[in-house]
Design a protein around this motif. Structure first.
Motif, mmCIF file in Angstrom:
data_model
loop_
_atom_site.group_PDB
_atom_site.id
_atom_site.type_symbol
_atom_site.label_atom_id
_atom_site.label_comp_id
_atom_site.label_asym_id
_atom_site.label_seq_id
_atom_site.Cartn_x
_atom_site.Cartn_y
_atom_site.Cartn_z
ATOM 1 N N TRP A 108 0.833 -1.379 -0.072
ATOM 2 C CA TRP A 108 0.051 -0.248 0.069
ATOM 3 C C TRP A 108 0.974 1.093 -0.276
ATOM 4 N N ALA A 109 0.554 1.858 -1.368
ATOM 5 C CA ALA A 109 1.370 3.076 -0.946
ATOM 6 C C ALA A 109 0.591 4.532 -1.661
ATOM 7 N N GLY A 110 -0.952 4.476 -1.487
ATOM 8 C CA GLY A 110 -1.488 5.031 -0.997
ATOM 9 C C GLY A 110 -2.397 6.218 -0.122
ATOM 10 N N PRO A 111 -3.707 7.382 -0.937
ATOM 11 C CA PRO A 111 -3.663 7.921 0.811
ATOM 12 C C PRO A 111 -3.590 7.539 1.978
ATOM 13 N N GLY A 112 -2.674 7.979 3.004
ATOM 14 C CA GLY A 112 -2.446 8.097 4.431
ATOM 15 C C GLY A 112 -1.263 7.286 4.247
ATOM 16 N N THR A 113 -0.600 6.813 3.568
ATOM 17 C CA THR A 113 0.915 6.867 3.274
ATOM 18 C C THR A 113 2.364 7.366 3.658
ATOM 19 N N GLY A 114 1.242 8.688 3.740
ATOM 20 C CA GLY A 114 2.714 9.490 3.686
ATOM 21 C C GLY A 114 3.282 10.341 2.524
ATOM 22 N N VAL A 115 2.834 9.798 1.190
ATOM 23 C CA VAL A 115 3.831 9.938 0.302
ATOM 24 C C VAL A 115 3.319 11.000 -0.405
ATOM 25 N N ASN A 116 4.157 12.071 0.072
ATOM 26 C CA ASN A 116 3.839 13.090 -1.039
ATOM 27 C C ASN A 116 3.462 13.936 -2.507
ATOM 28 N N ASP A 117 4.888 13.002 -3.360
ATOM 29 C CA ASP A 117 4.599 13.601 -3.951
ATOM 30 C C ASP A 117 6.088 12.117 -4.589
ATOM 31 N N GLY A 118 6.440 12.312 -6.024
ATOM 32 C CA GLY A 118 7.030 11.021 -6.878
ATOM 33 C C GLY A 118 8.207 10.935 -6.113
ATOM 34 N N ASP A 123 11.508 5.990 -0.921
ATOM 35 C CA ASP A 123 11.871 6.671 0.707
ATOM 36 C C ASP A 123 10.774 6.080 1.724
ATOM 37 N N VAL A 124 9.392 6.851 1.560
ATOM 38 C CA VAL A 124 8.030 6.228 2.407
ATOM 39 C C VAL A 124 8.394 5.092 2.077
ATOM 40 N N ILE A 125 8.227 4.239 1.353
ATOM 41 C CA ILE A 125 7.604 2.758 0.974
ATOM 42 C C ILE A 125 8.739 2.634 1.737
ATOM 43 N N ARG A 126 9.831 2.455 1.309
ATOM 44 C CA ARG A 126 11.011 1.613 1.570
ATOM 45 C C ARG A 126 11.371 1.826 3.577
ATOM 46 N N HIS A 127 10.525 3.309 4.663
ATOM 47 C CA HIS A 127 10.073 3.370 5.432
ATOM 48 C C HIS A 127 9.554 1.920 6.093
ATOM 49 N N ARG A 128 8.259 2.406 5.010
ATOM 50 C CA ARG A 128 7.208 1.251 5.447
ATOM 51 C C ARG A 128 7.703 0.041 5.688
ATOM 52 N N TYR A 129 8.096 -0.706 4.712
ATOM 53 C CA TYR A 129 8.509 -1.666 4.317
ATOM 54 C C TYR A 129 9.564 -2.290 4.314
ATOM 55 N N PRO A 130 10.615 -1.946 5.143
ATOM 56 C CA PRO A 130 12.297 -1.797 5.638
ATOM 57 C C PRO A 130 13.077 -3.245 4.922
ATOM 58 N N TRP A 212 21.437 14.470 -15.785
ATOM 59 C CA TRP A 212 21.723 13.907 -15.272
ATOM 60 C C TRP A 212 20.290 14.138 -13.679
ATOM 61 N N THR A 213 19.861 13.188 -13.489
ATOM 62 C CA THR A 213 18.559 13.362 -12.244
ATOM 63 C C THR A 213 18.638 12.831 -11.525
ATOM 64 N N ASN A 214 18.639 13.111 -10.250
ATOM 65 C CA ASN A 214 17.879 12.259 -8.601
ATOM 66 C C ASN A 214 16.931 10.445 -9.414
ATOM 67 N N ALA A 215 17.914 9.455 -8.801
ATOM 68 C CA ALA A 215 16.974 8.502 -8.756
ATOM 69 C C ALA A 215 17.576 7.634 -7.746
ATOM 70 N N ALA A 216 16.248 6.482 -7.057
ATOM 71 C CA ALA A 216 16.368 5.454 -6.685
ATOM 72 C C ALA A 216 15.112 4.764 -7.051
ATOM 73 N N TRP A 217 15.134 3.587 -6.551
ATOM 74 C CA TRP A 217 13.847 2.439 -6.946
ATOM 75 C C TRP A 217 14.763 1.890 -6.043
ATOM 76 N N LEU A 218 12.913 0.550 -5.732
ATOM 77 C CA LEU A 218 12.587 -0.172 -4.654
ATOM 78 C C LEU A 218 13.198 -1.422 -5.700
ATOM 79 N N GLU A 219 13.956 -2.091 -4.827
ATOM 80 C CA GLU A 219 14.115 -3.734 -5.832
ATOM 81 C C GLU A 219 12.821 -4.296 -5.296
ATOM 82 N N LEU A 220 11.658 -4.828 -6.403
ATOM 83 C CA LEU A 220 11.051 -5.244 -6.196
ATOM 84 C C LEU A 220 10.852 -6.816 -6.391
ATOM 85 N N ARG A 221 12.136 -7.088 -7.773
ATOM 86 C CA ARG A 221 12.325 -8.540 -8.715
ATOM 87 C C ARG A 221 13.210 -8.864 -8.388
#
Length: 226
Positions: A108-118, A123-130, A212-221
């Motif tokens: 879950w990354a929808g409303p109520g999680t603290g995700v404010n923007d792209g 980082d928000v979801i990584r904090h919620r799912y360490p 060159w643009t800051n980037a990070a990703w959730l390693e899900l696969r």
């Protein structure tokens, strides 16, 4: 609109556009305050898949999809959706990434999680799912198809809100990956190819549209470690 009052796409057949709009608005007012866990539990596993999803909330599917999750063609919506509460413009970039995370991974990354923007989604979801690893561009470090990426803020994306997208293909040998997203280009769904500098001169950033643009990703696969 929150998860607890989500309209299943199959229930709106034959209903007028105005009727659906009123249902969506009423549900949003009634349930947006629900805690994030309750919103997530109210959605069925895999909810958000299929080309019909966008139409249920006043939009249409674009030609971009991955694992049967479709980017909606524009940002317009009847009102808030289960995954984004930005009024009548709720098919933002965050909506697609949040919908994909739920439909494919049950995250879950929808409303109520603290995700404010792209920019902050990863980082928000990584904090919620360490247990989820956070990746970033560096020699030998490239996201794989099925990962979710945050970009910016700044660089080639919005200077304040950044951007988020789904990785749909990767070239580990040459350090390239392809993304799809909503609201990039502005107002529309799109697809872009990014590059990682394997020389190590731009660690933490990926080349997007020549910038060159800051980037990070959730390693899900699953990925092969060298």
């Amino acid at each position: 609109m929150t998860a607890s009052n989500a309209i299943d796409p199959t229930t709106v057949t034959g209903m007028s556009r105005g009727s659906v709009a009123r249902l969506v608005a009423a549900a949003a007012v009634a349930a947006l305050a629900a805690p994030a866990p309750e919103r997530a539990l109210a959605l069925s596993p895999g909810y958000g898949k299929g080309p019909g999803y966008c139409g249920a909330y006043g939009n249409s599917a674009s030609r971009y999809s991955f694992d049967d999750v479709y980017a909606c063609a524009t940002v317009a919506s009847f009102g808030p959706t289960p995954f984004d509460a930005n009024g009548r413009r709720s098919f933002q970039c965050v909506e697609l990434s949040a919908r994909f995370l739920w439909a494919i991974y049950g995250i879950w990354a929808g409303p109520g999680t603290g995700v404010n923007d792209g920019a902050d989604l990863v980082d928000v979801i990584r904090h919620r799912y360490p247990s989820i690893r956070r990746g970033f561009p560096a020699p030998g470090s490239v996201p794989v198809a099925g990962d979710v990426v945050s970009l910016g803020p700044g660089g080639a994306v919005d200077a304040r809100f950044g951007h988020t997208a789904i990785v749909v293909s990767d070239d580990q040998r040459h350090g390239r990956f392809r993304i799809i997203s909503q609201n990039f280009p502005v107002g529309r769904a799109g697809e872009q190819t990014l590059a990682v500098d394997f020389r190590g001169r731009h660690n933490g950033r990926a080349l997007l549209n020549g910038v060159w643009t800051n980037a990070a990703w959730l390693e899900l696969r699953h990925r092969r470690r060298h």
